[in-house]
Scaffold this motif. Structure first.
Motif, PDB file in Angstrom:
ATOM      1  N   ALA A  96       0.831  -1.206   0.000  1.00 56.78           N
ATOM      2  CA  ALA A  96       0.000   0.000   0.000  1.00 56.78           C
ATOM      3  C   ALA A  96       0.865   1.255   0.000  1.00 56.78           C
ATOM      4  O   ALA A  96       0.586   2.233  -0.720  1.00 56.78           O
ATOM      5  N   ARG A  97       1.922   1.256   0.800  1.00 59.00           N
ATOM      6  CA  ARG A  97       2.776   2.435   0.908  1.00 59.00           C
ATOM      7  C   ARG A  97       3.541   2.692  -0.381  1.00 59.00           C
ATOM      8  O   ARG A  97       3.647   3.835  -0.832  1.00 59.00           O
ATOM      9  N   ARG A 133       2.782   1.775  -3.389  1.00 59.52           N
ATOM     10  CA  ARG A 133       1.846   2.230  -4.424  1.00 59.52           C
ATOM     11  C   ARG A 133       1.547   3.722  -4.261  1.00 59.52           C
ATOM     12  O   ARG A 133       1.534   4.474  -5.240  1.00 59.52           O
ATOM     13  N   GLU A 134       1.326   4.123  -3.015  1.00 59.02           N
ATOM     14  CA  GLU A 134       1.003   5.527  -2.772  1.00 59.02           C
ATOM     15  C   GLU A 134       2.192   6.424  -3.094  1.00 59.02           C
ATOM     16  O   GLU A 134       2.041   7.459  -3.772  1.00 59.02           O
ATOM     17  N   LEU A 135       3.371   6.036  -2.636  1.00 56.39           N
ATOM     18  CA  LEU A 135       4.548   6.872  -2.835  1.00 56.39           C
ATOM     19  C   LEU A 135       4.976   6.953  -4.292  1.00 56.39           C
ATOM     20  O   LEU A 135       5.608   7.923  -4.709  1.00 56.39           O
ATOM     21  N   ASP A 171       2.825   6.783  -6.854  1.00 61.47           N
ATOM     22  CA  ASP A 171       1.651   7.118  -7.671  1.00 61.47           C
ATOM     23  C   ASP A 171       1.194   5.927  -8.520  1.00 61.47           C
ATOM     24  O   ASP A 171       0.806   6.071  -9.671  1.00 61.47           O
ATOM     25  N   GLY A 172       1.274   4.753  -7.913  1.00 58.22           N
ATOM     26  CA  GLY A 172       0.789   3.547  -8.575  1.00 58.22           C
ATOM     27  C   GLY A 172       1.745   2.914  -9.554  1.00 58.22           C
ATOM     28  O   GLY A 172       1.423   1.886 -10.165  1.00 58.22           O
TER      29      GLY A 172
END
Length: 378
Positions: free
Chosen positions: A228-229, A231-233, A235-236
């Protein structure tokens, strides 16, 4: 004489799936075949697989072929490196080889899961019968409902455990206090501490097993959080991240022979258990978050053999060695008991080690048992 086979993967291989750029460009799976009769195709193919081991030199091929079947050992795209392995991709690789064997005219294909292949072949046949998996547990990987998965005619689990996650949860050292360090331990839960010596107290063992499962759960939570982290950092743009898991060879059965009794000697496939627990070459040390969820997490992995075999309708033969230091009698019983029909058999190879290494006579015995069952059943 053995021959080398190349089978197209049939699916595009992304850069993150295989470390080797040459392997990605080649896009093939490698297999070794021993024919019963040179130049001819037998009516039955026996196909043996493991998620990542190099089976090109598999010890049983010639013995099987001498008994009238064509014996094929396949590798998956993850040959020799399971750090980013997704079991769902292994299913696609098995499908590619099974489809090739069908095209070559084999009337019967028997799929053999050796060692870590047990859970994989159970998963394969279940999905080939009725595909339900649309992605790997971490959200990447293939949609098996959109894949062509030719069913096989029978399954054999050979010196196999119930699944990679099932095995690792019994091997994880629950005394690890800090996942970033292999040297901080809770002595109460340390099977190698002098305050805990075999034969282990059964109440202590129950606490130990519970703590192993709890550690597996914590690592699963960590993997999910890291995905999750990242992906967020990113931008996918990034969907995975490396993980290191310390101390992964601490099954009390390896030193206490009163637990799940058998003919085995104390120790592991990698030598002394206390040493094997720390060295880099034992299972699960190097993985990615996506791969942890797919192959090592008891909560999320699709490779739970007994669960998959519960929905299997083809004949199943469970073959195990009574001197195996990695796959124990209880593992064989779990696989056998999970099969919901009566077209099943369980066979013990007395004195058999994990890969029957140095046991040429027992390799012949195992070949008699396996091929004889095929002749009687199919």
């Amino acid at each position: 004489m053995r021959e080398l086979m190349t089978v197209p993967m049939g699916t595009e291989t992304k850069a993150t799936e295989i470390y080797s750029g040459v392997a990605r460009m080649a896009g093939v799976l490698w297999c070794t075949r021993a024919r019963a009769t040179p130049g001819r195709t037998a009516s039955t193919a026996v196909l043996v697989v493991h998620p990542s081991s190099n089976f090109l030199g598999h010890y049983a091929l010639d013995a099987w072929a001498r008994r009238g079947v064509d014996a094929i050992a396949m590798t998956t795209r993850y040959i020799g490196n399971d750090s980013s392995l997704l079991l769902e991709n292994c299913v696609l690789d098995v499908a590619a080889v099974v489809a090739q064997l069908r095209r070559e005219g084999y009337e019967r294909v028997v799929l053999v899961g050796n060692s870590g292949g047990g859970g994989l072949v159970a998963l394969y046949q279940e999905q080939a019968t009725r595909a339900t998996i649309t992605a790997s547990p971490g959200g990447s990987g293939p949609d098996l409902t959109q894949a062509t998965l030719p069913p096989v005619d029978a399954l054999v689990t050979l010196m196999a455990h119930p699944g990679r996650a099932n095995l690792l949860v019994e091997m994880l050292d629950p005394s690890i206090v800090d996942e970033s360090s292999p040297f901080e331990h809770d002595a109460e839960l340390d099977m190698f501490d002098k305050c805990n010596e075999p034969p282990y107290d059964r109440e202590w063992l129950a606490r130990y097993r519970e703590a192993q499962r709890a550690r597996n759960e914590r690592l699963t939570d960590y993997a999910l959080d890291q995905i999750a982290r990242v992906r967020e950092l990113s931008d996918g743009r990034v969907n995975d991240i490396p993980m290191v898991v310390h101390a992964t060879c601490a099954d009390p059965r390896n030193v206490d022979l009163t637990i799940d009794p058998s003919d085995r000697e104390a120790g592991t496939l990698w030598g002394d258990a206390a040493v094997a627990n720390l060295i880099p070459t034992t299972l699960g040390h190097f993985t990615s978050a996506q791969s942890w969820l797919s192959q090592w997490s008891l909560r999320t992995s699709n490779g739970n053999g007994p669960q998959r075999l519960a929905r299997t309708d083809v004949p199943v033969h469970v073959i195990y060695g009574t001197a195996d230091q990695a796959c124990f009698p209880e593992h064989a019983r779990q696989l056998f008991d999970a099969v919901p029909h009566d077209r099943k058999k369980i066979s013990a190879i007395g004195g058999g080690k994990h890969y029957l290494n140095g046991q040429a006579e027992l390799t012949e015995t195992m070949a008699d048992v396996l091929v004889g069952w095929i002749e009687e059943t199919l």
